[in-house]
Design an enzyme around this catalytic site. Structure first.
Site, PDB file in Angstrom:
ATOM      1  N   THR A 155      70.343  27.941  35.641  1.00 29.67           N
ATOM      2  CA  THR A 155      71.778  27.668  35.436  1.00 29.67           C
ATOM      3  C   THR A 155      72.184  26.543  36.382  1.00 29.67           C
ATOM      4  O   THR A 155      71.682  26.459  37.491  1.00 29.67           O
ATOM      5  CB  THR A 155      72.590  28.943  35.769  1.00 29.67           C
ATOM      6  OG1 THR A 155      72.413  29.851  34.701  1.00 29.67           O
ATOM      7  CG2 THR A 155      74.062  28.650  35.937  1.00 29.67           C
ATOM      8  N   ASP A 178      78.857  35.407  33.862  1.00 24.77           N
ATOM      9  CA  ASP A 178      79.943  35.000  34.760  1.00 24.77           C
ATOM     10  C   ASP A 178      80.304  33.518  34.640  1.00 24.77           C
ATOM     11  O   ASP A 178      81.403  33.119  35.015  1.00 24.77           O
ATOM     12  CB  ASP A 178      79.527  35.272  36.214  1.00 24.77           C
ATOM     13  CG  ASP A 178      78.282  34.478  36.594  1.00 24.77           C
ATOM     14  OD1 ASP A 178      77.296  34.501  35.821  1.00 24.77           O
ATOM     15  OD2 ASP A 178      78.289  33.817  37.656  1.00 24.77           O
ATOM     16  N   THR A 210      75.554  31.051  40.603  1.00 29.21           N
ATOM     17  CA  THR A 210      74.374  31.288  39.768  1.00 29.21           C
ATOM     18  C   THR A 210      73.708  32.596  40.177  1.00 29.21           C
ATOM     19  O   THR A 210      73.634  32.909  41.360  1.00 29.21           O
ATOM     20  CB  THR A 210      73.359  30.143  39.881  1.00 29.21           C
ATOM     21  OG1 THR A 210      72.201  30.519  39.103  1.00 29.21           O
ATOM     22  CG2 THR A 210      72.923  29.866  41.309  1.00 29.21           C
ATOM     23  N   GLY A 211      73.249  33.326  39.180  1.00 30.63           N
ATOM     24  CA  GLY A 211      72.578  34.584  39.495  1.00 30.63           C
ATOM     25  C   GLY A 211      72.803  35.599  38.397  1.00 30.63           C
ATOM     26  O   GLY A 211      73.168  35.247  37.269  1.00 30.63           O
ATOM     27  N   THR A 212      72.604  36.842  38.724  1.00 36.18           N
ATOM     28  CA  THR A 212      72.721  37.919  37.740  1.00 36.18           C
ATOM     29  C   THR A 212      74.187  38.099  37.354  1.00 36.18           C
ATOM     30  O   THR A 212      74.961  38.778  38.041  1.00 36.18           O
ATOM     31  CB  THR A 212      72.149  39.219  38.322  1.00 36.18           C
ATOM     32  OG1 THR A 212      72.781  39.483  39.580  1.00 36.18           O
ATOM     33  CG2 THR A 212      70.655  39.084  38.573  1.00 36.18           C
TER      34      THR A 212
END
Ligand code: ASP
Length: 320
Positions: free
Chosen positions: A187, A218, A238-240
């Site tokens: 991302t 998100d 950025t991430g889960t």
């Protein structure tokens, strides 16, 4: 009118390089090209908003990152991309979710902001706006990637699906299974402070490999994956995504600065290594405040990221 020195920071996702991608050099090149694209806008006196869009478009055009032409596949082997922009000078925002066939989803997010009275458009309605506004489209071949398809097949073969995200944890401290690294890197996002003292942020993603069609993370949600407010800072996450949504990461950092008087660094550390981690979230963010401080915290193994200040060369990093 006095000006302030500009700064731009970008990220290319919070996964880490897998063994078959052991060559780090192309990632540094991609990050630095994006920084230069954004810095060129800022150098010419352009807005932070235009700069973050230029930087994110550069990353969307690079197949190494999970956005634009490098977007990952859904469980149906299709592409559904999300993107957003936010202008800290007036709190205007634009976002799209679940779009396909749009070459630069961040440009479509910008079109939502500039040409509609809405903030977030999804699916076919968003694609229709792209066609109306002449936002460039691309055919399926442009988004196809053997490597991404192999990634989908690997995740499928491993059985658990990308949503190894486990929401069954009953307390804040009971750790859910973290998402597999294989499913989630690349991302992209950018934040900037321009010479006029305004901040802005932009984010773009293909989401998570093997995600359920219709799933939105998100990245296009103001206050979660993105936030910008001249009073405090600009943030691109950025991430889960599910955890970033639940922790309202972007707005929480803004609120800590606004209401508690925390610094950019204090607020970012508290959220990324506190609430986000406590609920099992993995990832990070790039952020800049109105004074030009940059903070790029992450709680994952690595995060592709870079920063460029006025008059300086671009710098990029992957691990700690
Ligand atoms: N946050 C993105 C999403 O959940 C994915 C990522 O940043 O890697 O869609």
């Amino acid at each position: 009118m006095s000006t302030v020195p500009f700064v731009i920071a970008v990220h290319g996702g919070a996964g880490t390089i897998s063994p078959e991608q052991a060559n780090e050099a192309p990632y540094h090149e991609g990050l630095q090209a994006a920084l230069r694209a954004g810095a060129a806008v800022l150098e010419a006196g352009g807005s932070a908003l235009d700069a973050v869009q230029a930087a994110v478009q550069s990353l969307e055009d690079c197949p190494l990152f999970n956005a634009g032409c490098g977007a990952v596949y859904t469980a149906d082997a299709t592409h559904e991309m999300d993107a957003s922009v936010m202008d800290g000078s007036n709190l205007k925002a634009g976002a799209v979710a679940g779009v396909h066939g749009v070459r630069n989803p961040v440009a479509l997010a910008r079109a939502v902001m500039d040409h509609t009275n809405h903030v977030l458009l999804v699916g076919e309605g968003a694609v229709r706006l792209a066609q109306e506004q002449g936002v460039p489209m691309a055919d399926a071949a442009y988004f196809h990637s053997e490597e991404r398809l192999a990634q989908l097949q690997r995740v499928r073969a491993q059985g658990a699906g990308v949503m190894a995200l486990d929401h069954s944890a009953k307390t804040l401290t009971e750790k859910p299974t973290p998402i597999r690294e294989d499913g989630k890197h690349g991302t992209v996002g950018a934040v900037a402070l321009d010479q006029h003292g305004n901040v802005a942020a932009a984010v773009s993603t293909g989401g998570l490999t093997n995600k359920r069609p219709g799933r939105v993370g998100d990245s296009p949600i103001v206050g979660a994956g993105i936030y910008a407010n001249n009073a405090t800072c600009a943030i691109a996450c950025t991430g889960t995504g599910e955890h970033f949504l639940r922790a309202c990461v972007g707005h929480d950092i803004h609120a800590r600065m606004a209401y508690k008087g925390e610094s950019l660094e204090q607020a970012g550390e508290a959220v990324v290594h506190g609430l986000l981690k406590d609920i099992g979230g993995s990832g990070g963010l790039v952020s800049v405040d109105a004074k030009g401080h940059v903070h790029m915290p992450f709680n994952s193994v690595g995060m592709y990221r870079g920063v460029m200040r006025q008059g300086e060369a671009p710098q990029s990093f992957i691990f700690r």
